[in-house]
Design a protein around this motif. Structure first.
Motif, PDB file in Angstrom:
ATOM      1  N   SER A  76      14.569  29.374  38.501  1.00 35.11           N
ATOM      2  CA  SER A  76      15.206  30.705  38.607  1.00 35.11           C
ATOM      3  C   SER A  76      14.461  31.712  39.305  1.00 35.11           C
ATOM      4  O   SER A  76      13.193  31.805  39.484  1.00 35.11           O
ATOM      5  CB  SER A  76      15.349  31.229  37.086  1.00 35.11           C
ATOM      6  OG  SER A  76      15.683  32.519  36.996  1.00 35.11           O
ATOM      7  N   ARG A  79      13.158  37.616  38.297  1.00 36.51           N
ATOM      8  CA  ARG A  79      13.702  38.866  37.622  1.00 36.51           C
ATOM      9  C   ARG A  79      14.306  38.481  36.324  1.00 36.51           C
ATOM     10  O   ARG A  79      14.499  39.578  35.522  1.00 36.51           O
ATOM     11  CB  ARG A  79      14.469  39.606  38.650  1.00 36.51           C
ATOM     12  CG  ARG A  79      15.880  38.728  38.784  1.00 36.51           C
ATOM     13  CD  ARG A  79      16.815  39.228  40.112  1.00 36.51           C
ATOM     14  NE  ARG A  79      16.749  40.649  40.135  1.00 36.51           N
ATOM     15  CZ  ARG A  79      17.090  41.417  41.502  1.00 36.51           C
ATOM     16  NH1 ARG A  79      17.325  40.596  42.289  1.00 36.51           N
ATOM     17  NH2 ARG A  79      17.409  42.565  41.395  1.00 36.51           N
ATOM     18  N   TYR A  80      14.596  37.479  36.085  1.00 35.86           N
ATOM     19  CA  TYR A  80      15.149  36.977  34.679  1.00 35.86           C
ATOM     20  C   TYR A  80      14.080  36.799  33.692  1.00 35.86           C
ATOM     21  O   TYR A  80      14.555  35.880  32.675  1.00 35.86           O
ATOM     22  CB  TYR A  80      16.167  36.013  34.894  1.00 35.86           C
ATOM     23  CG  TYR A  80      17.337  36.701  35.825  1.00 35.86           C
ATOM     24  CD1 TYR A  80      17.990  37.417  35.616  1.00 35.86           C
ATOM     25  CD2 TYR A  80      17.489  35.926  36.934  1.00 35.86           C
ATOM     26  CE1 TYR A  80      18.977  38.179  36.754  1.00 35.86           C
ATOM     27  CE2 TYR A  80      18.341  36.119  38.128  1.00 35.86           C
ATOM     28  CZ  TYR A  80      19.107  37.146  37.907  1.00 35.86           C
ATOM     29  OH  TYR A  80      20.066  37.499  38.789  1.00 35.86           O
ATOM     30  N   ASN A  83      14.736  36.889  29.931  1.00 39.65           N
ATOM     31  CA  ASN A  83      16.021  36.357  29.307  1.00 39.65           C
ATOM     32  C   ASN A  83      15.670  34.917  29.055  1.00 39.65           C
ATOM     33  O   ASN A  83      15.587  34.298  27.866  1.00 39.65           O
ATOM     34  CB  ASN A  83      17.086  36.239  30.420  1.00 39.65           C
ATOM     35  CG  ASN A  83      17.890  37.436  30.731  1.00 39.65           C
ATOM     36  OD1 ASN A  83      17.402  38.363  29.940  1.00 39.65           O
ATOM     37  ND2 ASN A  83      18.828  37.462  31.589  1.00 39.65           N
ATOM     38  N   TRP A  84      14.608  34.360  29.964  1.00 42.67           N
ATOM     39  CA  TRP A  84      14.185  32.910  29.764  1.00 42.67           C
ATOM     40  C   TRP A  84      13.141  32.794  28.712  1.00 42.67           C
ATOM     41  O   TRP A  84      13.101  31.880  28.042  1.00 42.67           O
ATOM     42  CB  TRP A  84      13.552  32.299  31.056  1.00 42.67           C
ATOM     43  CG  TRP A  84      14.552  31.897  32.138  1.00 42.67           C
ATOM     44  CD1 TRP A  84      14.921  32.876  33.247  1.00 42.67           C
ATOM     45  CD2 TRP A  84      15.515  30.746  32.107  1.00 42.67           C
ATOM     46  NE1 TRP A  84      15.842  31.997  33.840  1.00 42.67           N
ATOM     47  CE2 TRP A  84      16.227  30.919  33.174  1.00 42.67           C
ATOM     48  CE3 TRP A  84      15.636  29.818  31.237  1.00 42.67           C
ATOM     49  CZ2 TRP A  84      17.080  29.834  33.578  1.00 42.67           C
ATOM     50  CZ3 TRP A  84      16.607  28.934  31.484  1.00 42.67           C
ATOM     51  CH2 TRP A  84      17.515  28.868  32.529  1.00 42.67           C
ATOM     52  N   GLU A 219      11.719  44.492  38.629  1.00 34.78           N
ATOM     53  CA  GLU A 219      12.038  43.816  37.004  1.00 34.78           C
ATOM     54  C   GLU A 219      11.302  43.068  36.348  1.00 34.78           C
ATOM     55  O   GLU A 219      11.187  43.081  35.368  1.00 34.78           O
ATOM     56  CB  GLU A 219      13.629  43.110  37.497  1.00 34.78           C
ATOM     57  CG  GLU A 219      14.597  44.148  37.760  1.00 34.78           C
ATOM     58  CD  GLU A 219      16.183  43.427  38.036  1.00 34.78           C
ATOM     59  OE1 GLU A 219      16.356  42.416  37.169  1.00 34.78           O
ATOM     60  OE2 GLU A 219      16.678  43.853  38.905  1.00 34.78           O
TER      61      GLU A 219
END
Ligand SMILES: C[S@@+](CC[C@H](N)C(=O)[O-])C[C@H]1O[C@@H](n2cnc3c(N)ncnc32)[C@H](O)[C@@H]1O
Length: 303
Positions: A76, A79-80, A83-84, A219
């Motif tokens: 991934s 930037r996420y 979430n992870w 992010e």
């Protein structure tokens, strides 16, 4: 499988030392690449430790050590991150995050990926080949003003306006598809004695734009604060002044602009504090690994 030619890790010991690895700590490597830094983290943590390693590039996954149950590979964009981390139920519990920014040597060596002007290949430059605009799309669709901006800001090219004008003018004759088609247009504007350095800046600018590197970095930095536990470490390796400025500002002030905010009483509000001085590779490493020459390592701690 371990692939020694994929990438030679920069400031390996200094970066992993900065994380303060512990026996049962939880760590995140947001830029797995060839896995050099990740393997060193695994070597230093105990059987109770955990490592989450991110990479948006499918090629990197082949470097994941087989049968390593302490490692979770996350295919991934970093930037996420939050979430992870929420998904794995470690948000706010992480001891250290390592980010070794940019591309790996593999990107420059894999001819067909379009990152290097040493080869003639399609102008792609996407780290995540799953989708999104390629460098050719950028060159074929951006306005002259947009191209000038990205060449100036991301490539720090003084003659960005002239280059952008030439790129757009040439577009009327034929679309950009291959690296050669770009080189032909740009080369006459670059001083011969610095041609390679300036060309590298053009490619750097396109790569940053194609991969939205600055947005992803901002992010991820914001996400790092939520991910770390108090006292947790953030260790970042940068390779150009733009990303280094963002990281330095963030570590100092908690935002990439570097604006120090205060509370009602004038007390400084800052989620991170800088640890030690910036570290650069020594002469030996720079001689052995030319990629390390522009590296800067910064460390911060969550307050
Ligand atoms: C400099 S290399 C890391 C090398 C690694 N430290 C090692 O020891 O081999 C950077 C890696 O991060 C990945 N990368 C860059 N930006 C990313 C992003 N926004 N999200 C996820 N991976 C990213 C690239 O695909 C590349 O493999």
């Amino acid at each position: 499988m371990i692939c020694p030619t994929y990438h030679v890790p920069v400031l390996l010991n200094e970066a992993v030392d900065g994380l303060l690895p512990t026996e049962d700590g939880i760590f995140v490597d947001v830029t797995f690449g060839g896995g050099g830094h990740s393997r060193e983290v695994l070597r230093r943590i105990g059987q109770g430790g955990r490592l989450y390693s991110f990479d948006q590039d499918a090629d990197a996954e082949a470097n994941v050590p087989e049968g390593e149950r302490r490692l979770t590979f996350v295919r991934s964009n970093f930037r996420y991150l939050t979430n992870w981390m929420r998904y794995y139920d470690v948000l706010g519990k992480v001891d250290g995050i390592l980010a070794d920014l940019g591309v790996s040597s593999h990107h420059f060596d894999a001819e067909e990926r379009g990152f290097s002007f040493r080869f003639d290949a399609p102008l792609d430059m996407r780290m995540n080949g799953r989708g999104g605009a390629t460098a050719a799309d950028v060159l074929n669709s951006y306005s002259e003003e947009e191209l000038a901006r990205l060449l100036f800001v991301y490539g720090e090219l003084k003659n960005a306006r002239k280059l952008a004008a030439a790129i757009v003018k040439n577009r009327q004759r034929a679309d950009y598809g291959s690296i050669a088609s770009l080189l032909d247009v740009v080369r006459p504007f670059l001083p011969r004695e610095r041609e390679k350095k300036e060309m590298a800046k053009v490619f750097q600018a396109l790569r940053i734009e194609v991969n939205h590197e600055m947005d992803a970095l901002e992010e991820m930095l914001n996400g790092a604060v939520k991910t770390l536990k108090p006292g947790g470490r953030l260790v970042v390796l940068t390779y150009h002044s733009l990303e280094d400025r963002m990281v330095k500002n963030f570590m100092k002030s908690g935002n990439v602009e570097g604006k120090v905010e205060t509370d009602f009483y004038g007390n400084r509000l800052c989620p991170m504090r800088t640890v030690g001085k910036m570290i650069v590779p020594g002469e030996k490493e720079q001689a052995e690994n030319p990629r390390s020459r522009s590296a800067k390592l910064r460390i911060a701690e969550k307050c």
